[in-house]
Design a protein around this motif. Structure first.
Motif, PDB file in Angstrom:
ATOM      1  N   THR A 114       0.874  -1.396  -0.071  1.00  0.00           N
ATOM      2  CA  THR A 114       0.055   0.032  -0.123  1.00  0.00           C
ATOM      3  C   THR A 114       0.746   1.222   0.034  1.00  0.00           C
ATOM      4  N   PHE A 115       0.187   2.337  -0.405  1.00  0.00           N
ATOM      5  CA  PHE A 115       0.658   3.576  -0.494  1.00  0.00           C
ATOM      6  C   PHE A 115      -0.224   4.739   0.218  1.00  0.00           C
ATOM      7  N   LEU A 116       0.627   5.651   0.832  1.00  0.00           N
ATOM      8  CA  LEU A 116      -0.090   6.691   1.541  1.00  0.00           C
ATOM      9  C   LEU A 116      -0.455   7.623   0.484  1.00  0.00           C
ATOM     10  N   VAL A 117      -1.704   7.750   0.430  1.00  0.00           N
ATOM     11  CA  VAL A 117      -2.248   8.567  -0.703  1.00  0.00           C
ATOM     12  C   VAL A 117      -3.322   9.961   0.073  1.00  0.00           C
ATOM     13  N   ALA A 118      -3.017  11.250  -0.500  1.00  0.00           N
ATOM     14  CA  ALA A 118      -3.424  12.425   0.273  1.00  0.00           C
ATOM     15  C   ALA A 118      -4.406  13.229  -0.671  1.00  0.00           C
ATOM     16  N   LYS A 119      -5.604  13.669  -0.186  1.00  0.00           N
ATOM     17  CA  LYS A 119      -6.301  14.423  -1.023  1.00  0.00           C
ATOM     18  C   LYS A 119      -5.425  15.565  -1.804  1.00  0.00           C
ATOM     19  N   GLU A 120      -4.805  16.070  -0.919  1.00  0.00           N
ATOM     20  CA  GLU A 120      -4.021  17.329  -1.233  1.00  0.00           C
ATOM     21  C   GLU A 120      -2.503  17.246  -1.816  1.00  0.00           C
ATOM     22  N   GLU A 121      -1.985  18.002  -2.564  1.00  0.00           N
ATOM     23  CA  GLU A 121      -0.582  17.914  -2.579  1.00  0.00           C
ATOM     24  C   GLU A 121       0.179  18.073  -1.437  1.00  0.00           C
ATOM     25  N   ALA A 177     -15.334   5.416  -1.034  1.00  0.00           N
ATOM     26  CA  ALA A 177     -15.469   6.000   0.087  1.00  0.00           C
ATOM     27  C   ALA A 177     -14.471   7.492   0.344  1.00  0.00           C
ATOM     28  N   PHE A 178     -13.044   7.378   0.203  1.00  0.00           N
ATOM     29  CA  PHE A 178     -12.102   8.220   0.259  1.00  0.00           C
ATOM     30  C   PHE A 178     -12.743   9.495  -1.053  1.00  0.00           C
ATOM     31  N   LEU A 179     -13.079   9.008  -2.033  1.00  0.00           N
ATOM     32  CA  LEU A 179     -13.423  10.298  -2.812  1.00  0.00           C
ATOM     33  C   LEU A 179     -14.584  11.084  -2.573  1.00  0.00           C
ATOM     34  N   SER A 180     -15.493  10.405  -1.996  1.00  0.00           N
ATOM     35  CA  SER A 180     -16.655  10.859  -1.657  1.00  0.00           C
ATOM     36  C   SER A 180     -16.742  11.558  -0.199  1.00  0.00           C
ATOM     37  N   GLY A 181     -15.924  11.058   0.710  1.00  0.00           N
ATOM     38  CA  GLY A 181     -15.995  11.465   1.865  1.00  0.00           C
ATOM     39  C   GLY A 181     -14.930  12.697   1.916  1.00  0.00           C
ATOM     40  N   ASP A 182     -14.754  12.993   3.438  1.00  0.00           N
ATOM     41  CA  ASP A 182     -13.809  14.207   4.076  1.00  0.00           C
ATOM     42  C   ASP A 182     -12.703  13.695   4.372  1.00  0.00           C
ATOM     43  N   TYR A 183     -12.208  12.424   4.077  1.00  0.00           N
ATOM     44  CA  TYR A 183     -10.905  11.830   4.477  1.00  0.00           C
ATOM     45  C   TYR A 183     -10.000  12.729   3.783  1.00  0.00           C
ATOM     46  N   GLU A 184      -8.868  12.772   4.610  1.00  0.00           N
ATOM     47  CA  GLU A 184      -7.458  13.393   4.146  1.00  0.00           C
ATOM     48  C   GLU A 184      -6.370  12.587   3.678  1.00  0.00           C
ATOM     49  N   TYR A 185      -6.424  11.466   4.164  1.00  0.00           N
ATOM     50  CA  TYR A 185      -5.222  10.278   3.820  1.00  0.00           C
ATOM     51  C   TYR A 185      -6.257   8.991   3.924  1.00  0.00           C
ATOM     52  N   VAL A 186      -5.462   7.999   2.669  1.00  0.00           N
ATOM     53  CA  VAL A 186      -6.092   6.760   3.085  1.00  0.00           C
ATOM     54  C   VAL A 186      -4.634   5.817   2.458  1.00  0.00           C
ATOM     55  N   ILE A 205       2.310   9.860  -1.624  1.00  0.00           N
ATOM     56  CA  ILE A 205       3.239  10.803  -0.913  1.00  0.00           C
ATOM     57  C   ILE A 205       3.923   9.903  -0.114  1.00  0.00           C
ATOM     58  N   ALA A 206       3.822   8.373  -0.059  1.00  0.00           N
ATOM     59  CA  ALA A 206       4.825   7.894   0.631  1.00  0.00           C
ATOM     60  C   ALA A 206       4.353   6.477   0.545  1.00  0.00           C
ATOM     61  N   SER A 207       5.356   5.444   0.921  1.00  0.00           N
ATOM     62  CA  SER A 207       5.208   3.877   0.858  1.00  0.00           C
ATOM     63  C   SER A 207       5.264   3.199   2.057  1.00  0.00           C
TER      64      SER A 207
END
Length: 331
Positions: A114-121, A177-186, A205-207
């Protein structure tokens, strides 16, 4: 006389044809249950598509069993012969005093996928930035979540107190859920992580794989009774996987992507290629099927940190069989 000779020749040819047909039907069928359909399992699909199983006289029937619990239920009830699943599941089964427990015999992946994905850069991201964030996690007790917690604690972050951790979403529904919700990271696997990047819906942004080290993340396992009763099947199976592992190691990511594209028809070839390259570059695909004791101990440390390691001795010698893999490699 000529007519007799012709009849004899045709008879011999017919016998040869029937013999050839008969030999293919003598292949042994092995039913595999994969815990999910994942690009992370590329060497398995390579073994099928390149004919490595067939070369060993095996016909494999692959089914996706969708979840660790369902996969182990299928294995223990003889619905499948071999499971491709996280090695932590063999620990859970063993801890229940199962008489015919699951034994890990061939490792496929050796890091978290898995990789850490953020909504914002996050160009200057530090792990400490996760503090007080809204984090969409994975299923409790599964390898992705346990590795995630292990990495956060490594950076002094308590995942249950220092951020808002959500673990109530089914694995297949996490991206939506990540796309539609207010989560910042996944936490996301490939190719989903790269698809999010391409569509502008997230940023890798990270592995977690790079941060957690080598671990028997996804392993082929079978019941001890199946290994005892059909050791030749397990050896042939392991040999086919080893051939695929070596082929993946030596082959360009674009060719690997083309070889296994049929398993991911909804994903663009360029995304498949870049995702495979990302996994190759961080050493996620095991280069041989041996699960060594250091990796096993790392698994136990990760489970212990997550509070999921059962009481009692979780014996490497009991739950891991390396003899078959070692024989395949040496011969």
């Amino acid at each position: 006389m000529k007519k007799i000779k012709l009849i004899a020749i045709f008879s011999v040819l017919a016998l040869l044809f029937l013999s050839a047909c008969g030999s293919s039907s003598e292949n042994t069928t092995i039913k595999i249950g994969e815990v999910t359909r994942s690009l992370f399992y590329a060497p398995q699909y390579v073994a099928i598509e390149k004919g490595f199983f067939e070369e060993e006289g095996l016909d494999v029937e692959l089914q996706t069993t969708w979840g660790g619990d369902k996969t182990m239920t299928a294995l223990l009830s003889d619905g499948i012969d071999v499971a491709l699943v996280g090695s932590e599941t063999s620990v859970y089964v063993y801890a229940q005093d199962s008489k015919d427990y699951a034994v890990n015999f061939a490792q496929l992946t050796q890091t978290d996928g898995t990789f850490l994905v953020a909504k914002e850069e996050k160009p200057d991201f530090k792990w400490e930035d996760l503090t007080d964030s809204n984090f969409l996690g994975q299923r409790k007790g599964g390898m992705p979540q346990m590795v995630g917690e292990f990495v956060l604690k490594k950076y002094g972050i308590d995942p249950h107190n220092d951020l808002t951790l959500h673990q109530n979403i089914e694995f297949a529904n996490i991206p939506g859920a990540f796309l539609s919700g207010d989560y910042e990271y996944v936490q996301l696997f490939e190719p989903t992580a790269s698809v999010f990047e391409k569509e502008g819906n997230g940023h890798v942004i990270a592995s977690f794989g790079e941060e957690s080290g080598h671990v028997p993340y996804t392993v082929f396992m079978a019941k001890q009774s199946y290994i005892d009763e059909t050791p030749e099947n397990i050896e042939k199976f392991t040999r086919a996987i080893y051939k695929a592992q070596q082929w993946v190691q030596e082959t360009d990511s674009s060719e690997i992507a083309e070889t296994i594209q049929k398993y991911f028809e909804d994903v663009d070839l360029d995304i498949l290629t870049s995702s495979i390259e990302r996994y190759k570059s961080q050493g996620s695909f095991a280069t041989d099927p041996i699960l060594d004791e250091e990796e096993w101990n790392n698994l136990k440390d990760i489970m212990n940190e997550a509070g999921e390691l059962p009481d009692g001795e979780i014996s490497y010698e009991e739950l891991v069989n390396t003899e078959i893999a070692e024989d395949v490699i040496n011969n």
